[in-house]
Design an enzyme around this catalytic site. Structure first.
Site, short mmCIF file in Angstrom:
data_model
loop_
_atom_site.label_atom_id
_atom_site.label_comp_id
_atom_site.label_asym_id
_atom_site.label_seq_id
_atom_site.Cartn_x
_atom_site.Cartn_y
_atom_site.Cartn_z
N GLY A 123 0.83 -1.58 -0.08
CA GLY A 123 0.06 0.42 0.10
C GLY A 123 0.78 1.45 0.04
CB SER A 345 32.69 -1.10 7.21
OG SER A 345 33.63 -0.16 6.98
CD GLU A 366 22.16 2.35 1.60
OE1 GLU A 366 22.91 2.17 1.77
OE2 GLU A 366 21.18 2.72 0.82
CG HIS A 416 30.30 3.34 10.65
ND1 HIS A 416 30.32 1.85 10.68
CD2 HIS A 416 32.08 3.93 10.38
CE1 HIS A 416 31.61 1.56 10.53
NE2 HIS A 416 32.61 2.74 10.18
NE ARG A 474 35.14 3.80 12.05
CZ ARG A 474 36.44 4.58 11.75
NH1 ARG A 474 36.89 5.92 12.57
NH2 ARG A 474 38.09 4.35 10.83
#
Length: 623
Positions: A123, A345, A366, A416, A474
């Protein structure tokens, strides 16, 4: 899938009759509801009839059977025709269709998973294909089963970038078990779609993304049967030229009818017209699937061994996450990892190294990564862990929001976080992520402060329903917990405690370690503080926080590497609001930061050990 065999005239007529019954049901339901999208349903009637009563293989009375073909209605506003299909198939009583959108009915305005035939909520447009890609990837590479995945999109949502992220993903991973049906009905909500009926441009775009693209008359059941019967070693897009409101005299292909039900007198007349075209009331039975999907158990997945860290050793929680995930991967072959080209990372590369066949590289997309995870998790086939910089999950907020509506069980690790990442600067610093994830319904927000806690968070997340977020850092910090320390969701830890503590200080990640350093500074001044590690920011351990506050003259100080809005401070303040004699003082990042060394930035924004010590002094002297 078998080679194409043209259906006989009797079958073709039965499919036409089915399409018209679906039209009638959609019109009746939306008119009864007084709202809904009948014209969007009518453009898709032949597509849905051919899909469900000729092409797809499924058990009509067991919609979530793992062997069934999958279907995602990405254009979720056409929900009434999906409901009509399941009534036609015999799963829903036809009378229930007239309860569309009513508060005591499961037939919501858009598909939701309280309906057994809906795997993912749709939707919010542009997301269905990503979820379908996750289902298809799971079917091809994890289940290695013959079920196929079909996703119907509207032409309006093809303006969404997330659709093309999914198109790219399907091509990269050769998802030849995936078929996207583009319902090109020309009209959007308030205007015509940008390409209207320029079918050749749609075809070129799909082909440019590596898809087999076929243009069909979307109202010809024969052309649709043939198109669905084509087999290629790549994903297929069926680009169906349709007309919005097909079959509704005076409304077909006309603007300004989006999302408007027909008035009852008009509906009755149209239904009579369409009924006159139906030659037989006989229904087509669904074709059952091949039963070759493996049985899967994703319950009670436990770490094979305790954490292998010693108190005082140093490790960044982002690295501890990667090590924990790789370790958990040995406990179940249904643990999978996804990353957005940040695996070196986030340290999900450690999982990839040990379990290469269960790692999905989603590249820098993403939004699609979250949708893929949602698709992979459907029907309890896998336990997905997605990772990227926590800041970059903010661009997938809508996908995460919809994942919660989908009742999806996915785990997201954001690394991070905060100004403590240092020189990379504010574009890379997650300072809004706690606010975002705390707002998601039924979410669990982990914020581990050392390697042991991180490993426990990963294990707990794998066994927790809903959206789980793990916030990692980090900088390398000391291990503060012994390897057998027990962690539970909603259970905070008292890391430092004395009889005469003056203030309760609550920090997590980097700021917990700064609080412990501040405690050493204050001890020289004969000021003791109690230091709490919340472990989960949602749910929060309200009882321990209040008990600690009462033992420290009602004084609470929160310190966090996050903006003031929506983080630890606000969570704690909300938990203790209305409690007599309890005050909350907050330290957090107050403005957009800049590049610098981690220690410089912690100091600049007043969340380092010196700032904590100074705030404690102020609270103590104020008494």
């Amino acid at each position: 899938m078998e080679a194409y065999h043209k259906p006989d005239q009797q079958k073709l007529q039965a499919l036409k009759d089915t399409a018209n019954r679906l039209r009638i049901s959609s019109i009746q339901a939306t008119t009864a509801a007084g709202s809904g999208h009948p014209t969007s349903c009518c453009s898709a009637a032949e597509i849905m009839a051919v899909l469900f009563f000729h092409t797809m293989r499924y058990k009509a009375l067991d919609p979530r059977n793992p062997h069934n073909d999958r279907f995602v209605l990405s254009k979720g506003h056409a929900a009434p025709i999906l409901y009509a299909v399941w009534a036609e198939a015999g799963f829903l009583p036809e009378s229930e269709l007239l309860n569309l959108r009513k508060i005591n009915s499961d037939l919501d305005g858009h598909p939701v998973p309280k309906q057994a035939f809906t795997d993912v909520a749709t939707g919010s447009l542009g997301q269905g294909l990503g979820a379908a890609c996750g289902m298809a990837y799971t079917g091809k590479y994890f289940d290695k089963a013959s079920y196929r995945v079909y996703c119907m999109l509207g032409d309006g949502e093809l303006s969404e970038g997330s659709v093309w992220e999914a198109m790219a993903f399907a091509s990269i991973y050769k998802l030849d078990n995936l078929v996207a049906i583009l319902d090109i009905n020309r009209l959007g909500q308030s205007d015509p779609a940008p390409l209207q009926h320029q079918m050749d441009i749609y075809q070129k775009r799909c082909e440019a993304f590596g898809w087999n693209a076929v243009i069909v008359d979307g109202h010809s059941v024969e052309e649709l049967c043939k198109a669905f019967g084509q087999v290629k070693n790549q994903p297929t897009a069926i680009i169906a030229k349709t007309f919005k409101g097909r079959g509704i005299t005076g409304i077909e292909d006309k603007e300004s009818w989006h999302g408007k039900p027909l008035p009852k007198n008009m509906a009755d007349q149209i239904i009579q017209e369409i009924s006159g075209q139906i030659q037989s009331k006989k229904k087509i039975l669904a074709t059952p699937p091949e039963e070759d999907a493996p049985s899967v158990d994703i319950t009670n997945i436990r770490m094979p061994t305790p954490p292998n860290y010693k108190v005082g050793d140093k490790i960044a929680t982002r690295k501890a996450y990667g090590q924990a995930l790789a370790k958990l991967g040995h406990a179940s072959n249904r643990i999978i990892a996804l990353d957005g080209d940040t695996k070196n990372s986030t340290f999900s590369e450690l999982f990839k190294k040990e379990h290469p066949d269960r790692f999905i590289e989603c590249y820098i997309a993403e939004q699609n990564m979250v949708s893929i995870a949602v698709g992979c998790a459907t029907r309890d086939r896998t336990v997905p862990f997605c990772s990227t910089f926590a800041a970059f999950f903010t661009r997938a907020f809508d996908q995460i929001r919809m994942a919660a509506i989908s009742e999806s069980n996915i785990n997201l690790c954001g690394s991070h976080c905060g100004v403590s990442i240092g020189e990379d600067g504010p574009s890379q610093m997650a300072l809004e992520d706690l606010a975002m994830f705390r707002s998601i319904p039924m979410s669990t927000v982990f914020y581990p402060s050392d390697g042991v806690a991180t490993e426990k968070a990963v294990e707990l997340a794998a066994n927790t329903k809903g959206i789980c977020f793990i916030r990692t850092s980090r900088p390398e910090n000391a291990i503060i917990y012994k390897q057998h320390e027990d962690f539970q969701i909603g259970q905070a830890k008292v890391v430092l405690k004395n009889k005469d503590d003056q203030v309760t200080v609550i920090g997590a990640g980097v700021t917990l370690h700064e609080a412990l350093a501040a405690a050493d500074l204050l001890k020289r001044e004969k000021i003791n503080i109690r230091v709490l590690d919340p472990f989960t920011i949602k749910p929060l351990d309200k009882k321990l926080i209040l008990d600690s506050a009462r033992a420290t003259k009602g004084r609470i100080l929160t310190v966090e590497d996050h903006y003031y809005e929506g983080g630890i401070g606000e969570a704690v303040a909300s938990a203790v609001v209305g409690e007599p004699g309890v005050t909350v003082t907050r330290l957090a990042v107050s403005q957009v930061p800049r590049s610098g060394k981690p220690a410089e930035l912690l100091k600049m924004f007043g969340i380092d050990r010196d700032a904590i010590a100074q705030a404690v002094r102020g609270l103590v002297t104020r008494a």
